[in-house]
Design an enzyme around this catalytic site. Structure first.
Site, PDB file in Angstrom:
ATOM      1  N   ASP A  21       4.587  22.963 -12.801  1.00  0.00           N
ATOM      2  CA  ASP A  21       5.687  22.126 -12.305  1.00  0.00           C
ATOM      3  C   ASP A  21       6.248  21.230 -13.405  1.00  0.00           C
ATOM      4  OD1 ASP A  21       7.433  21.248 -10.340  1.00  0.00           O
ATOM      5  OD2 ASP A  21       6.085  19.666  -9.635  1.00  0.00           O
ATOM      6  N   GLY A  22       7.535  20.923 -13.283  1.00  0.00           N
ATOM      7  CA  GLY A  22       8.160  19.961 -14.191  1.00  0.00           C
ATOM      8  C   GLY A  22       9.176  20.561 -15.146  1.00  0.00           C
ATOM      9  N   GLY A  24      12.318  21.402 -14.571  1.00  0.00           N
ATOM     10  CA  GLY A  24      13.632  20.778 -14.412  1.00  0.00           C
ATOM     11  C   GLY A  24      13.677  19.415 -15.079  1.00  0.00           C
ATOM     12  N   TRP A  26      11.754  18.295 -17.443  1.00  0.00           N
ATOM     13  CA  TRP A  26      11.635  18.472 -18.896  1.00  0.00           C
ATOM     14  C   TRP A  26      13.023  18.686 -19.501  1.00  0.00           C
ATOM     15  CZ3 TRP A  26      13.010  22.373 -22.274  1.00  0.00           C
ATOM     16  CH2 TRP A  26      12.422  22.352 -23.551  1.00  0.00           C
ATOM     17  N   ARG A  34      18.740  22.676 -16.111  1.00  0.00           N
ATOM     18  CA  ARG A  34      17.408  22.997 -15.596  1.00  0.00           C
ATOM     19  C   ARG A  34      16.948  24.376 -16.048  1.00  0.00           C
ATOM     20  NH1 ARG A  34      15.203  20.228 -11.437  1.00  0.00           N
ATOM     21  NH2 ARG A  34      14.275  22.147 -10.656  1.00  0.00           N
ATOM     22  N   HIS A  38      13.253  26.144 -17.340  1.00  0.00           N
ATOM     23  CA  HIS A  38      12.570  27.339 -16.827  1.00  0.00           C
ATOM     24  C   HIS A  38      12.305  28.324 -17.968  1.00  0.00           C
ATOM     25  CE1 HIS A  38      12.933  25.811 -12.868  1.00  0.00           C
ATOM     26  NE2 HIS A  38      14.225  26.013 -12.751  1.00  0.00           N
ATOM     27  N   SER A  66       7.864  29.736  -5.132  1.00  0.00           N
ATOM     28  CA  SER A  66       7.298  29.570  -3.788  1.00  0.00           C
ATOM     29  C   SER A  66       8.297  30.025  -2.737  1.00  0.00           C
ATOM     30  CB  SER A  66       6.926  28.102  -3.554  1.00  0.00           C
ATOM     31  OG  SER A  66       8.088  27.322  -3.307  1.00  0.00           O
ATOM     32  N   TRP A  70      13.380  29.021  -2.206  1.00  0.00           N
ATOM     33  CA  TRP A  70      14.677  29.599  -1.800  1.00  0.00           C
ATOM     34  C   TRP A  70      15.651  28.507  -1.384  1.00  0.00           C
ATOM     35  CZ3 TRP A  70      15.454  34.568  -2.921  1.00  0.00           C
ATOM     36  CH2 TRP A  70      14.359  35.450  -2.972  1.00  0.00           C
ATOM     37  N   LEU A 132      -8.581  39.620 -18.751  1.00  0.00           N
ATOM     38  CA  LEU A 132      -8.125  38.600 -17.807  1.00  0.00           C
ATOM     39  C   LEU A 132      -7.314  39.230 -16.667  1.00  0.00           C
ATOM     40  CD1 LEU A 132      -7.624  35.408 -17.382  1.00  0.00           C
ATOM     41  CD2 LEU A 132      -5.401  35.886 -18.412  1.00  0.00           C
ATOM     42  N   ARG A 195       0.107  17.168  -5.247  1.00  0.00           N
ATOM     43  CA  ARG A 195       0.124  17.882  -3.965  1.00  0.00           C
ATOM     44  C   ARG A 195      -0.055  19.365  -4.223  1.00  0.00           C
ATOM     45  NH1 ARG A 195       5.539  15.429  -3.708  1.00  0.00           N
ATOM     46  NH2 ARG A 195       6.965  16.739  -4.890  1.00  0.00           N
TER      47      ARG A 195
END
Ligand code: IPE
Ligand code: IPE
Ligand code: MG
Length: 246
Positions: A21-22, A24, A26, A34, A38, A66, A70, A132, A195
């Site tokens: 997360d973060g 946008g 950044w 934004r 990404h 997620s 959308w 991995l 969260r």
């Protein structure tokens, strides 16, 4: 999953999950769109894969889109979808060469057939690899995944192939997208929010949480190692008592 008390606890997590997360914020902090955040996030994702492989982690699960994402403006959603396509096209050969096994979790229904095919091809190509396991959570929502699993089991009951009394934790776990994967040991979230945002709710039942105060595009091997060190210092009791020192 339970460890007998007094048993030495593994210091390296088998399964690390990351809420990336973060992006946008950044970009906004740099006066950039934004989308630039990404894009920079993809480089951070590559660093995360390398760091996890180097540390000997078995499974790395990355939350990349997620079911709730959308809700974003159409243009941003389209950009994120195109970024996934580009990442798969550009990186699959390298990941395959490094022995990475790719798995994609989430609902496929809302995705274009050509993207679904691309994802299936990446999984197919890398499925026998033993390095991995890279789990890409795309169009993923944990509550939706649990509902899908419940529906699957209900269909088996209706068809007479499953008795209701045989539905237990193992059956439900096996009906999830993550069926053959171990439970999450360590959940990392960047971006400063604390969260879970509908990510791997079942699988994180006993995960240790590490919240990093940096935006995802700034994530690197040092940040990963810091999270691992934090994890190694935790006393995981799984409801039992503190592991006795010798
Ligand atoms: C995470 O970064 C990427 C996705 C959710 C797809 P964000 O886009 O949520 O960035 P912030 O949280 O707005 O800074
Ligand atoms: C979680 O980030 C989803 C991904 C990282 C893909 P969000 O930015 O969508 O989460 P919220 O809205 O802050 O809960
Ligand atoms: Mg966010």
């Amino acid at each position: 999953m339970t460890l007998p008390s007094g048993h030495p606890q593994p210091k390296c997590p088998r399964h690390v999950a990351i809420i990336m997360d973060g992006n946008g914020r950044w970009a906004e902090a740099r006066g950039l769109p934004r989308s630039a955040g990404h894009k920079a996030g993809i480089d951070a994702l590559r660093r995360a894969v390398r760091a996890a492989s180097a540390a000997g982690v078995e499974v790395l699960s990355l939350y990349s889109f997620s079911t709730e994402n959308w809700r974003r403006p159409k243009a941003e959603v389209a950009f994120l979808l195109s970024l996934l396509r580009r990442f798969i096209r550009q990186d699959v050969a390298d990941l395959h060469a490094e022995g990475v096994r790719i798995r994609v979790i989430g609902a496929r229904d809302d995705l274009e057939p050509s993207l679904v095919r691309l994802l299936a091809e990446a999984e197919q190509l890398t499925k026998a690899n033993t390095g991995l396991t890279l789990v890409i959570a795309f169009n993923y929502g944990s509550q939706q995944e649990l509902a899908r699993a419940a529906r699957k089991l209900a269909e088996q009951v209706a068809a007479g192939t499953l008795a209701p009394q045989d539905i237990d934790m193992a059956r439900l776990g096996a009906a999830l997208d993550t069926s053959d994967l171990p439970m999450v040991d360590l959940l990392i979230r960047t971006g400063g929010e604390q969260r879970i945002s509908n990510f791997l709710l079942w699988q994180c039942a006993y995960a240790e949480f590490v919240f990093l105060n940096l935006f995802w595009p700034d994530f690197d091997a040092a940040a990963f190692d810091k999270a691992l060190a934090d994890f190694a210092g935790r006393d995981r009791r799984f409801g039992g008592l503190k592991a006795r020192s010798a």
